[in-house]
Design a protein around this motif. Structure first.
Motif, short mmCIF file in Angstrom:
data_model
loop_
_atom_site.label_atom_id
_atom_site.label_comp_id
_atom_site.label_asym_id
_atom_site.label_seq_id
_atom_site.Cartn_x
_atom_site.Cartn_y
_atom_site.Cartn_z
N ARG A 1 34.43 29.49 45.94
CA ARG A 1 35.15 30.47 45.12
C ARG A 1 34.17 31.58 44.76
O ARG A 1 33.06 31.33 44.26
N MET A 2 34.56 32.80 44.99
CA MET A 2 33.69 33.95 44.80
C MET A 2 33.45 34.23 43.32
O MET A 2 34.35 34.14 42.50
N VAL A 3 32.20 34.58 43.01
CA VAL A 3 31.82 34.99 41.66
C VAL A 3 31.26 36.41 41.77
O VAL A 3 30.40 36.67 42.61
N ALA A 4 31.76 37.31 40.93
CA ALA A 4 31.36 38.72 41.06
C ALA A 4 31.14 39.35 39.70
O ALA A 4 31.83 39.03 38.72
N PRO B 1 43.19 30.27 45.09
CA PRO B 1 44.34 31.00 45.64
C PRO B 1 45.61 30.14 45.67
O PRO B 1 45.54 28.92 45.87
N LYS B 2 46.72 30.79 45.47
CA LYS B 2 48.00 30.08 45.56
C LYS B 2 48.28 29.72 47.01
O LYS B 2 47.70 30.29 47.93
N PRO C 1 45.34 34.08 50.98
CA PRO C 1 43.94 33.95 51.38
C PRO C 1 42.99 34.23 50.21
O PRO C 1 43.38 34.87 49.22
N SER C 2 41.77 33.75 50.32
CA SER C 2 40.74 34.13 49.35
C SER C 2 40.42 35.61 49.53
O SER C 2 40.42 36.13 50.66
N PRO D 1 32.29 30.36 52.37
CA PRO D 1 33.64 30.38 52.94
C PRO D 1 33.62 30.74 54.42
O PRO D 1 32.62 31.24 54.94
N THR D 2 34.71 30.48 55.09
CA THR D 2 34.83 30.83 56.50
C THR D 2 34.62 32.32 56.69
O THR D 2 35.13 33.14 55.93
#
Length: 408
Positions: free
Chosen positions: A28-31, A136-137, A141-142, A161-162
């Motif tokens: 999961r991205m952190v920004a 993500p639901k 996509p993420s 992530p991919t």
């Protein structure tokens, strides 16, 4: 959030099929969000482990989210000081009223035991809201797939992530942070690595005592008088001067002082996250949340992203917690020292002003008085050592990368 049209998604799939498996990783991205807001956008939540912390890279899944040190307070740079303790030999010279200058007994010392003043280590910071993408639901996509190629971002989870790969420069030397590219940087200095001294987990300062030839010198010079004698018409046999010899010592490692620190030896607190860089070519900046920050390995920001000039050369800190009775922390507040120059490793010193006690000197037999049973040594007294430590660096290892953001 915005939704990508099914037709566009189909086209992107044939260009690069990573879209279909974007959620294969639990990453999961952190920004950072370099915007004047304290609220994360829809689909994102504040990443609380980074509140008041820098981010340090690791590829050890067990360390992800682990914090070290005590959080930085709102707009207040961490401060530290050094214990200075040493037994230093003294030299003593006298001025006889008849015999003139002469060497005196030389078997005493002075004990120095105290603290330097505090310093922020010449470190510059800027605090930003920091958010983590929600899970993500189903069928979505993420948002990491929409970032341009060669961007660098932080992630939680067990792997990148991919379409992304581990960005190894940020995990070297036990982990580094990403520093927004300084303003004076040139194209060849993008992704340059600057490391702290590997010999010190913390840092110390050299101490030059009674070395006036050094730029930063610590001195002790005290004039004392011997006790008066009944046969001495001048009431005093000598004016004795005690001084430190030229000698070099080393301070203790630094101790953080701006908070009631539990981990006082960690001067710049950090939280571990996984650094990844984008390898796939899929991109759709329009799908990214407004104001989201992202690092790039390019000298200029990728198309659709814009430079964050105010962050250049400053260490990024997650927006700190609001303390009871204090004002709400503001995202985008810069504090600490001046921004670093490209590949900078700033140095700092500490002022020293420590009281000391002078012990009684042994009996002095070099005076002109014939009655040795009346001779006495120099009486006790108090003084201080005063001056500056030598310069030293407390840099946090970093990789300098272009810091950009999505247009607001």
């Amino acid at each position: 959030m915005k939704y990508i049209l099914p037709g566009i998604l189909t086209v992107l799939f044939f260009i690069n099929p990573v879209i279909a498996s974007a959620n294969a990783s639990d990453a999961r991205m952190v920004a950072f969000f370099p915007v004047e807001s304290e609220v994360c956008p829809a689909g994102w939540s504040e990443y609380k482990p980074a509140k008041g912390y820098l981010i340090r890279g690791t590829d050890n899944t067990k360390l992800i989210g682990t914090r070290k040190g005590d959080a930085i307070a709102d707009a207040k740079a961490p401060l530290h000081r050094h214990k200075i303790q040493a037994d230093l030999p003294l030299a003593r010279e006298g001025l006889g009223l008849i015999s003139g200058p002469h060497a005196r007994v030389d078997n005493s010392s002075v004990n120095v035991n105290g603290w330097s003043d505090t310093s922020d280590g010449a470190m510059p910071y800027i605090q930003y809201l920091i958010c983590q993408e929600d899970v993500p639901k189903a069928g979505e996509p993420s948002q990491s797939i929409f970032l341009p190629r060669n961007t660098v971002q932080w992630f939680t989870g067990g792997s990148c992530p991919t379409g992304w790969a581990l960005y190894e420069p940020l995990i070297g030397n036990k982990g580094r942070t990403a520093l927004p590219l300084p303003r004076d940087a040139v194209a060849t200095s993008v992704a340059a690595v600057v490391d702290e001294d590997p010999n010190w987990v913390n840092h110390a300062h050299k101490l030059f005592f009674n070395m006036p030839g050094k730029e930063n010198n610590i001195s002790l010079e005290v004039n004392h008088t011997d006790d008066p004698y009944f046969l001495n018409p001048f009431h005093k046999t000598d004016v004795a001067k005690s001084s430190l010899r030229e000698i070099e010592r080393l301070s203790d490692d630094a101790v953080r002082t701006d908070v009631p620190a539990k981990s006082f030896e960690i001067l710049m607190p950090y939280v571990y996250l996984r650094p990844c860089h984008k390898e796939s070519n899929t991109v759709n900046v329009a799908e990214l949340p407004a104001g989201m920050g992202v690092f790039s390995k390019s000298f200029s920001c990728p198309t659709g992203l814009y430079n964050v000039a105010s962050s250049a050369g400053r260490f990024l800190v997650g927006l700190p917690e609001q303390k009871p009775g204090s004002e709400k922390p503001l995202s985008g507040t810069a504090f600490g020292a001046e921004p670093l120059k490209s590949e900078g490793k700033p140095e700092h010193f500490h002022r020293v002003d420590i009281p000391v006690s002078l012990n009684t000197w042994d009996m002095d037999t070099s005076t002109f008085l014939p009655y040795k049973d009346h001779l006495k040594g120099l009486s006790k007294g108090s003084s201080k050592v005063e001056g500056k430590t030598e310069y030293a660096s407390m840099i946090f290892s970093y990789v300098q990368l272009k810091f950009c953001k999505v247009q607001e």
